[in-house]
Motif scaffolding. Structure first.
Motif, mmCIF file in Angstrom:
data_model
loop_
_atom_site.group_PDB
_atom_site.id
_atom_site.type_symbol
_atom_site.label_atom_id
_atom_site.label_comp_id
_atom_site.label_asym_id
_atom_site.label_seq_id
_atom_site.Cartn_x
_atom_site.Cartn_y
_atom_site.Cartn_z
ATOM 1 N N GLN A 20 40.881 54.894 34.437
ATOM 2 C CA GLN A 20 40.434 54.571 35.729
ATOM 3 C C GLN A 20 40.199 53.096 35.806
ATOM 4 O O GLN A 20 39.362 52.398 34.892
ATOM 5 N N GLN A 21 40.909 52.456 36.616
ATOM 6 C CA GLN A 21 41.084 51.086 36.539
ATOM 7 C C GLN A 21 39.928 50.270 37.601
ATOM 8 O O GLN A 21 39.384 51.043 38.713
ATOM 9 N N ARG A 22 38.994 49.672 37.001
ATOM 10 C CA ARG A 22 38.069 48.793 37.918
ATOM 11 C C ARG A 22 38.554 47.513 38.496
ATOM 12 O O ARG A 22 39.447 46.906 38.135
ATOM 13 N N PRO A 23 38.037 47.212 39.650
ATOM 14 C CA PRO A 23 38.309 46.077 40.503
ATOM 15 C C PRO A 23 38.290 44.666 39.544
ATOM 16 O O PRO A 23 39.509 43.842 39.761
ATOM 17 N N GLN A 24 37.328 44.799 38.690
ATOM 18 C CA GLN A 24 37.371 43.281 37.816
ATOM 19 C C GLN A 24 38.663 43.379 37.079
ATOM 20 O O GLN A 24 39.242 42.317 36.689
ATOM 21 N N SER A 25 39.053 44.503 36.401
ATOM 22 C CA SER A 25 40.262 44.468 35.624
ATOM 23 C C SER A 25 41.094 44.102 36.178
ATOM 24 O O SER A 25 42.240 42.978 35.527
ATOM 25 N N LEU A 26 41.606 44.230 37.462
ATOM 26 C CA LEU A 26 42.741 43.943 38.363
ATOM 27 C C LEU A 26 42.605 42.544 38.790
ATOM 28 O O LEU A 26 43.519 41.945 38.740
ATOM 29 N N MET A 27 41.385 42.166 39.188
ATOM 30 C CA MET A 27 41.017 40.759 39.714
ATOM 31 C C MET A 27 41.516 39.804 38.357
ATOM 32 O O MET A 27 42.148 38.757 38.703
ATOM 33 N N ARG A 63 35.811 41.920 47.891
ATOM 34 C CA ARG A 63 34.781 40.869 48.227
ATOM 35 C C ARG A 63 33.550 40.964 47.275
ATOM 36 O O ARG A 63 32.927 39.846 46.750
ATOM 37 N N SER A 64 32.882 42.178 46.782
ATOM 38 C CA SER A 64 31.937 42.213 46.199
ATOM 39 C C SER A 64 32.150 41.809 44.605
ATOM 40 O O SER A 64 31.451 41.020 43.902
ATOM 41 N N THR A 65 33.313 42.060 44.253
ATOM 42 C CA THR A 65 34.000 41.598 42.893
ATOM 43 C C THR A 65 33.757 40.159 42.628
ATOM 44 O O THR A 65 33.622 39.695 41.743
ATOM 45 N N LEU A 66 34.591 39.456 43.757
ATOM 46 C CA LEU A 66 34.691 38.071 43.874
ATOM 47 C C LEU A 66 33.143 37.565 43.930
ATOM 48 O O LEU A 66 33.014 36.458 43.073
ATOM 49 N N THR A 67 32.042 37.885 44.509
ATOM 50 C CA THR A 67 30.758 37.439 44.567
ATOM 51 C C THR A 67 30.283 37.627 43.261
ATOM 52 O O THR A 67 29.612 36.660 42.549
#
Length: 286
Positions: A20-27, A63-67
């Motif tokens: 299961q991929q997390r936003p930060q991994s893809l970022m 947006r929350s991952t970027l912050t």
């Protein structure tokens, strides 16, 4: 925050369909693919939202991952008029360069082991739980396994002194480089020190998933495919110490998984770059 925390890019649960991929991994995969080699490049947040939306990450999550990544010292912000652009900090650049080496240069199969081992012994006060966790995590990322509770071992000559110094633990750690005596059953030691079944299962899952992708001929979204590919491959290899191939089962699944990774990577490299040039609005750091 440690490098392994940054590169711990997936949730702990996975299924036959992959992690299961997390936003930060893809970022991180996004910035590693499209920003890392461009130096001071910054990307407009709207472009990032567009690209990550292609792999199922919603705008609010982006947006929350970027912050969060800005707050953790991984990204820097730069405003251009009403638009916000994001670029890599020196810390993130160093971590992504390390990840790039693991992914693209070292490979997943160790065919050229010279017979040497790096041993690291440590003794920390019982109250130093965080320091012990940090050290063990960094050692795992560097290919070490616990031979005994306070004695860790990795194949080859591993330069781990910088990690120990960075953690402030030099006074509590001893490092040796050695070769095993003939009386040592290396295959048995390897099985006792590392969870080979778990490592192999990751490769099998990856190979099955991406072989199916190749068989299906899916190539309509190369930029999204490449983000998923790199993120999943990093998850697959991050706990693999690259043990000597001669001391692993003859059907060790890292080899076919590596070939599958390379095939998909080659297939998507140029189309993903072309799509990035069309989709990404960028600027340079001031």
């Amino acid at each position: 925050m440690e490098d392994d925390d940054i590169l711990d890019t997936q949730d702990t649960q996975d299924s036959s369909e992959g992690p299961q991929q997390r936003p930060q991994s893809l970022m991180l995969a996004f910035f590693g693919n499209h920003v890392l080699e461009e130096g001071d490049l910054c990307v407009y947040s709207g472009s990032i939202i567009d690209v990550l939306g292609r792999v199922g990450i919603g705008e609010q999550a982006v947006r929350s991952t970027l912050t969060r990544m800005v707050n953790r010292g991984l990204l820097m912000r730069q405003r251009e008029g009403r638009k916000m652009f994001f670029g890599l900090t020196p810390q993130a650049t160093r971590v992504l360069q390390d990840g790039r080496t693991r992914i693209w240069q070292r490979g997943a199969v160790n065919d050229d082991w010279d017979g040497s081992w790096t041993l690291l012994g440590f003794s920390l006060p019982d109250s130093w739980k965080r320091q012990r966790h940090d050290l063990r995590s960094r050692l795992t990322w560097s290919g070490f396994g616990a031979l005994y509770s306070g004695l860790w071992i990795a194949p080859g000559n591993v330069d781990v002194a910088a990690i120990v110094s960075e953690l402030g633990l030099a006074a509590h750690v001893k490092i040796f480089h050695a070769r095993a005596d003939e009386a040592t059953d290396i295959e048995h030691m390897v099985r006792d020190t590392w969870d080979l079944e778990s490592i192999a299962a990751r490769y099998v899952t990856f190979d099955k998933r991406w072989t199916a992708h190749l068989d299906a001929g899916s190539g309509d979204d190369p930029i999204g495919t490449r983000l998923r590919l790199v993120s999943e491959w990093l998850w697959t290899i991050r706990t693999d110490p690259r043990l000597p191939a001669r001391h692993l089962p003859p059907d060790w699944p890292a080899r076919p998984a590596r070939e599958t990774f390379r095939r998909v990577a080659d297939q998507t490299a140029r189309p993903a770059q072309g799509m990035a040039r069309e989709l990404l609005e960028t600027t340079r750091l001031r």
